[in-house]
Scaffold this motif. Structure first.
Motif, PDB file in Angstrom:
ATOM      1  N   TYR A 118       0.859  -1.176   0.000  1.00 53.23           N
ATOM      2  CA  TYR A 118       0.000   0.000   0.000  1.00 53.23           C
ATOM      3  C   TYR A 118       0.901   1.234   0.000  1.00 53.23           C
ATOM      4  CZ  TYR A 118      -3.365   3.530   1.407  1.00 53.23           C
ATOM      5  OH  TYR A 118      -4.147   4.654   1.449  1.00 53.23           O
ATOM      6  N   ILE A 119       0.762   2.081  -1.012  1.00 51.69           N
ATOM      7  CA  ILE A 119       1.521   3.327  -1.124  1.00 51.69           C
ATOM      8  C   ILE A 119       0.647   4.446  -0.574  1.00 51.69           C
ATOM      9  CG2 ILE A 119       2.794   4.867  -2.678  1.00 51.69           C
ATOM     10  CD1 ILE A 119       3.855   1.963  -2.651  1.00 51.69           C
ATOM     11  N   ASP A 120       1.046   4.968   0.591  1.00 52.72           N
ATOM     12  CA  ASP A 120       0.225   5.948   1.306  1.00 52.72           C
ATOM     13  C   ASP A 120      -0.114   7.184   0.468  1.00 52.72           C
ATOM     14  OD1 ASP A 120       0.431   4.259   3.505  1.00 52.72           O
ATOM     15  OD2 ASP A 120       2.078   5.385   4.410  1.00 52.72           O
ATOM     16  N   ALA A 121       0.900   7.807  -0.121  1.00 55.97           N
ATOM     17  CA  ALA A 121       0.709   9.087  -0.812  1.00 55.97           C
ATOM     18  C   ALA A 121      -0.259   8.984  -1.981  1.00 55.97           C
ATOM     19  CB  ALA A 121       2.056   9.612  -1.302  1.00 55.97           C
ATOM     20  N   LEU A 122      -0.352   7.805  -2.585  1.00 50.50           N
ATOM     21  CA  LEU A 122      -1.213   7.630  -3.760  1.00 50.50           C
ATOM     22  C   LEU A 122      -2.492   6.878  -3.445  1.00 50.50           C
ATOM     23  CD1 LEU A 122       1.577   6.630  -6.297  1.00 50.50           C
ATOM     24  CD2 LEU A 122       0.595   8.905  -5.896  1.00 50.50           C
ATOM     25  N   ASP A 123      -2.646   6.436  -2.197  1.00 47.76           N
ATOM     26  CA  ASP A 123      -3.782   5.605  -1.816  1.00 47.76           C
ATOM     27  C   ASP A 123      -3.921   4.461  -2.824  1.00 47.76           C
ATOM     28  OD1 ASP A 123      -5.938   4.751  -0.281  1.00 47.76           O
ATOM     29  OD2 ASP A 123      -7.379   5.951  -1.415  1.00 47.76           O
ATOM     30  N   LEU A 124      -2.792   3.754  -3.024  1.00 42.48           N
ATOM     31  CA  LEU A 124      -2.681   2.755  -4.081  1.00 42.48           C
ATOM     32  C   LEU A 124      -2.228   1.422  -3.508  1.00 42.48           C
ATOM     33  CD1 LEU A 124      -2.477   2.099  -7.199  1.00 42.48           C
ATOM     34  CD2 LEU A 124      -0.083   2.847  -6.999  1.00 42.48           C
ATOM     35  N   LEU A 125      -2.834   0.353  -3.975  1.00 46.72           N
ATOM     36  CA  LEU A 125      -2.460  -0.993  -3.580  1.00 46.72           C
ATOM     37  C   LEU A 125      -1.913  -1.724  -4.800  1.00 46.72           C
ATOM     38  CD1 LEU A 125      -2.595  -2.902  -1.097  1.00 46.72           C
ATOM     39  CD2 LEU A 125      -4.771  -3.721  -1.998  1.00 46.72           C
ATOM     40  N   TYR A 180       7.477   7.271  -6.473  1.00 48.96           N
ATOM     41  CA  TYR A 180       8.829   7.837  -6.436  1.00 48.96           C
ATOM     42  C   TYR A 180       9.580   7.352  -5.206  1.00 48.96           C
ATOM     43  CZ  TYR A 180       6.804  10.922  -9.920  1.00 48.96           C
ATOM     44  OH  TYR A 180       6.186  11.401 -11.025  1.00 48.96           O
ATOM     45  N   LEU A 181      10.902   7.355  -5.330  1.00 50.60           N
ATOM     46  CA  LEU A 181      11.785   6.988  -4.242  1.00 50.60           C
ATOM     47  C   LEU A 181      11.480   7.847  -3.018  1.00 50.60           C
ATOM     48  CD1 LEU A 181      14.159   5.122  -3.644  1.00 50.60           C
ATOM     49  CD2 LEU A 181      15.689   6.965  -4.312  1.00 50.60           C
ATOM     50  N   GLY A 182      11.356   7.221  -1.860  1.00 49.02           N
ATOM     51  CA  GLY A 182      11.097   7.941  -0.619  1.00 49.02           C
ATOM     52  C   GLY A 182       9.637   7.973  -0.210  1.00 49.02           C
ATOM     53  N   MET A 183       8.743   7.533  -1.089  1.00 54.31           N
ATOM     54  CA  MET A 183       7.323   7.482  -0.710  1.00 54.31           C
ATOM     55  C   MET A 183       7.129   6.400   0.348  1.00 54.31           C
ATOM     56  SD  MET A 183       5.091   7.879  -4.160  1.00 54.31           S
ATOM     57  CE  MET A 183       4.724   9.485  -4.814  1.00 54.31           C
ATOM     58  N   THR A 184       6.250   6.678   1.278  1.00 63.53           N
ATOM     59  CA  THR A 184       5.982   5.739   2.359  1.00 63.53           C
ATOM     60  C   THR A 184       4.980   4.691   1.898  1.00 63.53           C
ATOM     61  OG1 THR A 184       6.322   7.504   3.961  1.00 63.53           O
ATOM     62  CG2 THR A 184       5.176   5.556   4.743  1.00 63.53           C
ATOM     63  N   GLY A 185       5.260   3.462   2.302  1.00 56.62           N
ATOM     64  CA  GLY A 185       4.354   2.379   1.975  1.00 56.62           C
ATOM     65  C   GLY A 185       4.463   1.295   3.028  1.00 56.62           C
TER      66      GLY A 185
END
Length: 144
Positions: free
Chosen positions: A11-18, A53-58
């Motif tokens: 789950y990528i927090d910034a994009l609300d993406l799974l 992108y590099l550094g995104m929280t997931g």
């Protein structure tokens, strides 16, 4: 229990993406974090057309094992004393002058996650049990 090749959901927090991924590597060297040993796990995934992108929280959920049609209770309902596991019957509320232990039902547990634990042995199906905030009585919740 985590092994190379297991599937993961990231789950990528910034994009609300799974997105789906796979365990690529499990570190053989751990480090201490509080009371636990922590091992780094590398999970790969195809970013496809997503702006990741590099550094995104997931965060990743790695499936270890699944079972269906099981009896489960909230982890908060589990009472551990003297290397045994119990639940507390709600009837204790009618007789609070008696020790809680008089209303314990011993259980055996199986698989768990951070919220629930499987009950593999113990006659509690359909029974109303209590969830106590701590060792002393303080606003119990009911679970059926």
């Amino acid at each position: 229990k985590i092994k190379t090749g297991q599937t993961a959901s990231i789950y990528i927090d910034a994009l609300d993406l799974l997105v789906d991924g796979k365990v690529e590597r499990v570190s053989m060297q751990g480090r201490t974090a509080g009371d636990f040993s922590v091992y780094d796990v590398t999970v790969s995934f195809d970013k496809e057309d997503h702006d990741i992108y590099l550094g995104m929280t997931g965060s990743a959920r790695i499936l270890i094992e699944t079972k269906t049609d099981v009896l489960k209770i909230p982890m908060d309902a589990l009472i551990e004393k003297n290397n045994k596991k119990y639940v507390l019957k709600s009837q204790w509320l009618e007789n609070m002058n008696k020790p809680q232990s008089d209303y314990y039902i011993e259980i055996t547990t199986g698989l768990s996650d951070s919220s629930f634990v499987e009950v593999t042995k113990g006659d509690i199906n359909g029974l109303e049990i209590l969830i106590l905030a701590n060792e002393t009585f303080s606003f119990p919740r009911f679970m059926r």
